[in-house]
Design a protein around this motif. Structure first.
Motif, PDB file in Angstrom:
ATOM      1  N   TRP A 118       0.832  -1.199   0.000  1.00  0.00           N
ATOM      2  CA  TRP A 118       0.000   0.000   0.000  1.00  0.00           C
ATOM      3  C   TRP A 118       0.871   1.255   0.000  1.00  0.00           C
ATOM      4  O   TRP A 118       0.596   2.209  -0.733  1.00  0.00           O
ATOM      5  CB  TRP A 118      -0.919  -0.002   1.212  1.00  0.00           C
ATOM      6  CG  TRP A 118      -1.746   1.237   1.344  1.00  0.00           C
ATOM      7  CD1 TRP A 118      -2.961   1.471   0.770  1.00  0.00           C
ATOM      8  CD2 TRP A 118      -1.411   2.429   2.075  1.00  0.00           C
ATOM      9  NE1 TRP A 118      -3.409   2.735   1.096  1.00  0.00           N
ATOM     10  CE2 TRP A 118      -2.480   3.339   1.906  1.00  0.00           C
ATOM     11  CE3 TRP A 118      -0.323   2.801   2.865  1.00  0.00           C
ATOM     12  CZ2 TRP A 118      -2.480   4.609   2.484  1.00  0.00           C
ATOM     13  CZ3 TRP A 118      -0.317   4.059   3.445  1.00  0.00           C
ATOM     14  CH2 TRP A 118      -1.389   4.947   3.264  1.00  0.00           C
ATOM     15  N   LYS A 121       2.284   1.851  -3.466  1.00  0.00           N
ATOM     16  CA  LYS A 121       1.258   2.347  -4.392  1.00  0.00           C
ATOM     17  C   LYS A 121       0.910   3.800  -4.100  1.00  0.00           C
ATOM     18  O   LYS A 121       0.694   4.599  -5.016  1.00  0.00           O
ATOM     19  CB  LYS A 121      -0.002   1.476  -4.299  1.00  0.00           C
ATOM     20  CG  LYS A 121       0.155   0.097  -4.909  1.00  0.00           C
ATOM     21  CD  LYS A 121      -1.117  -0.711  -4.772  1.00  0.00           C
ATOM     22  CE  LYS A 121      -0.954  -2.114  -5.362  1.00  0.00           C
ATOM     23  NZ  LYS A 121      -2.187  -2.931  -5.172  1.00  0.00           N
ATOM     24  N   GLU A 122       0.835   4.147  -2.807  1.00  0.00           N
ATOM     25  CA  GLU A 122       0.526   5.525  -2.431  1.00  0.00           C
ATOM     26  C   GLU A 122       1.625   6.481  -2.872  1.00  0.00           C
ATOM     27  O   GLU A 122       1.352   7.610  -3.291  1.00  0.00           O
ATOM     28  CB  GLU A 122       0.329   5.632  -0.914  1.00  0.00           C
ATOM     29  CG  GLU A 122      -0.999   5.116  -0.439  1.00  0.00           C
ATOM     30  CD  GLU A 122      -2.164   5.892  -1.008  1.00  0.00           C
ATOM     31  OE1 GLU A 122      -2.239   7.119  -0.774  1.00  0.00           O
ATOM     32  OE2 GLU A 122      -3.006   5.287  -1.698  1.00  0.00           O
ATOM     33  N   LYS A 123       2.864   6.024  -2.773  1.00  0.00           N
ATOM     34  CA  LYS A 123       3.987   6.853  -3.219  1.00  0.00           C
ATOM     35  C   LYS A 123       3.880   7.145  -4.709  1.00  0.00           C
ATOM     36  O   LYS A 123       4.050   8.294  -5.153  1.00  0.00           O
ATOM     37  CB  LYS A 123       5.314   6.143  -2.915  1.00  0.00           C
ATOM     38  CG  LYS A 123       6.538   6.937  -3.335  1.00  0.00           C
ATOM     39  CD  LYS A 123       7.820   6.157  -3.050  1.00  0.00           C
ATOM     40  CE  LYS A 123       9.046   6.922  -3.535  1.00  0.00           C
ATOM     41  NZ  LYS A 123      10.296   6.155  -3.305  1.00  0.00           N
ATOM     42  N   GLU A 124       3.589   6.114  -5.500  1.00  0.00           N
ATOM     43  CA  GLU A 124       3.437   6.279  -6.946  1.00  0.00           C
ATOM     44  C   GLU A 124       2.256   7.197  -7.261  1.00  0.00           C
ATOM     45  O   GLU A 124       2.330   8.047  -8.158  1.00  0.00           O
ATOM     46  CB  GLU A 124       3.236   4.912  -7.616  1.00  0.00           C
ATOM     47  CG  GLU A 124       4.451   3.996  -7.534  1.00  0.00           C
ATOM     48  CD  GLU A 124       4.164   2.607  -8.056  1.00  0.00           C
ATOM     49  OE1 GLU A 124       2.993   2.364  -8.472  1.00  0.00           O
ATOM     50  OE2 GLU A 124       5.066   1.761  -8.058  1.00  0.00           O
ATOM     51  N   LYS A 125       1.181   7.010  -6.516  1.00  0.00           N
ATOM     52  CA  LYS A 125      -0.021   7.823  -6.718  1.00  0.00           C
ATOM     53  C   LYS A 125       0.251   9.286  -6.406  1.00  0.00           C
ATOM     54  O   LYS A 125      -0.149  10.187  -7.159  1.00  0.00           O
ATOM     55  CB  LYS A 125      -1.155   7.291  -5.837  1.00  0.00           C
ATOM     56  CG  LYS A 125      -2.462   8.046  -5.959  1.00  0.00           C
ATOM     57  CD  LYS A 125      -3.500   7.425  -5.047  1.00  0.00           C
ATOM     58  CE  LYS A 125      -4.796   8.220  -5.062  1.00  0.00           C
ATOM     59  NZ  LYS A 125      -5.807   7.628  -4.126  1.00  0.00           N
ATOM     60  N   ARG A 126       0.949   9.552  -5.292  1.00  0.00           N
ATOM     61  CA  ARG A 126       1.262  10.932  -4.910  1.00  0.00           C
ATOM     62  C   ARG A 126       2.165  11.604  -5.938  1.00  0.00           C
ATOM     63  O   ARG A 126       1.982  12.777  -6.267  1.00  0.00           O
ATOM     64  CB  ARG A 126       1.915  10.962  -3.523  1.00  0.00           C
ATOM     65  CG  ARG A 126       0.952  10.759  -2.370  1.00  0.00           C
ATOM     66  CD  ARG A 126       1.594  11.158  -1.053  1.00  0.00           C
ATOM     67  NE  ARG A 126       2.741  10.329  -0.733  1.00  0.00           N
ATOM     68  CZ  ARG A 126       2.673   9.217  -0.007  1.00  0.00           C
ATOM     69  NH1 ARG A 126       1.505   8.814   0.466  1.00  0.00           N
ATOM     70  NH2 ARG A 126       3.768   8.523   0.264  1.00  0.00           N
ATOM     71  N   PHE A 128       2.416  10.870  -9.143  1.00  0.00           N
ATOM     72  CA  PHE A 128       1.617  11.136 -10.350  1.00  0.00           C
ATOM     73  C   PHE A 128       0.709  12.342 -10.138  1.00  0.00           C
ATOM     74  O   PHE A 128       0.622  13.232 -10.997  1.00  0.00           O
ATOM     75  CB  PHE A 128       0.777   9.908 -10.712  1.00  0.00           C
ATOM     76  CG  PHE A 128      -0.202  10.169 -11.824  1.00  0.00           C
ATOM     77  CD1 PHE A 128       0.205  10.105 -13.147  1.00  0.00           C
ATOM     78  CD2 PHE A 128      -1.528  10.485 -11.540  1.00  0.00           C
ATOM     79  CE1 PHE A 128      -0.697  10.361 -14.183  1.00  0.00           C
ATOM     80  CE2 PHE A 128      -2.429  10.749 -12.565  1.00  0.00           C
ATOM     81  CZ  PHE A 128      -2.013  10.685 -13.890  1.00  0.00           C
ATOM     82  N   ASN A 129       0.019  12.366  -8.985  1.00  0.00           N
ATOM     83  CA  ASN A 129      -0.911  13.465  -8.689  1.00  0.00           C
ATOM     84  C   ASN A 129      -0.185  14.807  -8.611  1.00  0.00           C
ATOM     85  O   ASN A 129      -0.718  15.830  -9.033  1.00  0.00           O
ATOM     86  CB  ASN A 129      -1.668  13.199  -7.394  1.00  0.00           C
ATOM     87  CG  ASN A 129      -2.747  12.150  -7.556  1.00  0.00           C
ATOM     88  OD1 ASN A 129      -3.080  11.763  -8.682  1.00  0.00           O
ATOM     89  ND2 ASN A 129      -3.290  11.678  -6.464  1.00  0.00           N
ATOM     90  N   LEU A 227      -8.099  15.382  -8.193  1.00  0.00           N
ATOM     91  CA  LEU A 227      -6.877  15.167  -7.419  1.00  0.00           C
ATOM     92  C   LEU A 227      -7.083  15.397  -5.918  1.00  0.00           C
ATOM     93  O   LEU A 227      -6.149  15.213  -5.137  1.00  0.00           O
ATOM     94  CB  LEU A 227      -5.766  16.101  -7.928  1.00  0.00           C
ATOM     95  CG  LEU A 227      -5.377  15.946  -9.399  1.00  0.00           C
ATOM     96  CD1 LEU A 227      -4.325  16.972  -9.777  1.00  0.00           C
ATOM     97  CD2 LEU A 227      -4.877  14.536  -9.683  1.00  0.00           C
ATOM     98  N   ASP A 231     -12.130  11.832  -0.375  1.00  0.00           N
ATOM     99  CA  ASP A 231     -12.999  11.086  -1.294  1.00  0.00           C
ATOM    100  C   ASP A 231     -14.413  11.638  -1.336  1.00  0.00           C
ATOM    101  O   ASP A 231     -15.020  11.758  -2.406  1.00  0.00           O
ATOM    102  CB  ASP A 231     -13.048   9.603  -0.894  1.00  0.00           C
ATOM    103  CG  ASP A 231     -11.713   8.913  -1.075  1.00  0.00           C
ATOM    104  OD1 ASP A 231     -10.863   9.450  -1.805  1.00  0.00           O
ATOM    105  OD2 ASP A 231     -11.513   7.837  -0.466  1.00  0.00           O
TER     106      ASP A 231
END
Length: 249
Positions: A118, A121-126, A128-129, A227, A231
């Protein structure tokens, strides 16, 4: 207790497990390390969300309760984290301790087991965002100009700050979307109507930026709102943007 709640959640996922039950689970379940949990609560003095370790002693609330988080009123607890991940959130109706409601059956054991994945994935998501956010900010500054962009940014920050401590109603979201659209329309106006001092320079800048339609403006707003980390607020705003877009079709 834990077994009863978990079995109950399998049959009825429509009710959020109360935070007091989550706290008791963390306290008494010996498979969990209480020091891994953080509690986010509303502080009445500072009037903002503060965080504290789950095991923080009670040195400020009157009474015999030795634990701070068990001493403060239950309704002031907004969310609980396992390390960096939120596992219970009142506003988002999220429970990844027992798996109720928006936890969608995911329990704390699964959270712990999958935590490293997790985090990655959060690192990649941040990342990208953040790249996408910078692109949108540059695009919005070019379209709106610095002054109007600052107005949009300030208005958006206020909405996000309020969403942290209370529920944003539909009218507030609708007003935000309409006000954002009005800022885009203002950027399309001739300089004289924006009350700018340097009319010649600003008119030249406006011509370079070009005009954008309401549909284009709302689509840009949607990209920015997508972004948002909250949620619930994100879905609220996107719904109102979508409803407004449908009127232009």
């Amino acid at each position: 207790l834990e077994e009863e709640l978990e079995n109950g959640n399998q049959n009825d996922n429509k009710k959020l497990v109360p935070v007091i039950e989550v706290m008791r689970r963390i306290k008494w379940d010996h498979s969990l390390q209480s020091q891994d949990f953080i509690v986010n609560y509303f502080d009445r003095v500072d009037e903002r969300i503060l965080s504290c370790p789950f095991d923080q002693p009670n040195n400020s609330v009157k009474g015999k309760e030795e634990s701070f988080i068990f001493a403060i009123p239950e309704h002031r607890i907004m969310s609980i984290q396992y390390k960096e991940r939120v596992v219970w959130d009142k506003e988002q109706r999220l429970d990844c301790v027992f798996g109720s409601m928006n936890g969608n059956g995911e329990t704390i054991q699964q959270v712990i087991q999958d935590y490293d994945g997790w985090v990655e994935k959060e690192k990649e998501k941040r990342e990208f965002n953040e790249r996408r956010r910078r692109e949108l900010v540059n695009q919005l500054k070019f379209i709106l100009g610095d002054d109007i962009f600052l107005s949009l940014k300030t208005m958006s920050q206020k909405l996000q700050e309020k969403a942290v401590i209370s529920t944003i109603n539909d009218q507030e979201v609708a007003d935000y979307v309409k006000m954002a659209l009005s800022l885009f329309r203002k950027a399309n106006l001739p300089t004289q109507q924006q009350n700018h001092k340097d009319a010649a320079n600003d008119d030249d800048n406006c011509n370079k930026r070009g005009r954008i339609t309401d549909v284009e403006a709302l689509n840009l707003l949607s990209d920015l709102v997508a972004l948002l980390p909250n949620d619930v607020l994100r879905e609220q705003v996107l719904l109102h943007v979508s409803q407004l877009l449908s009127k232009f079709e």
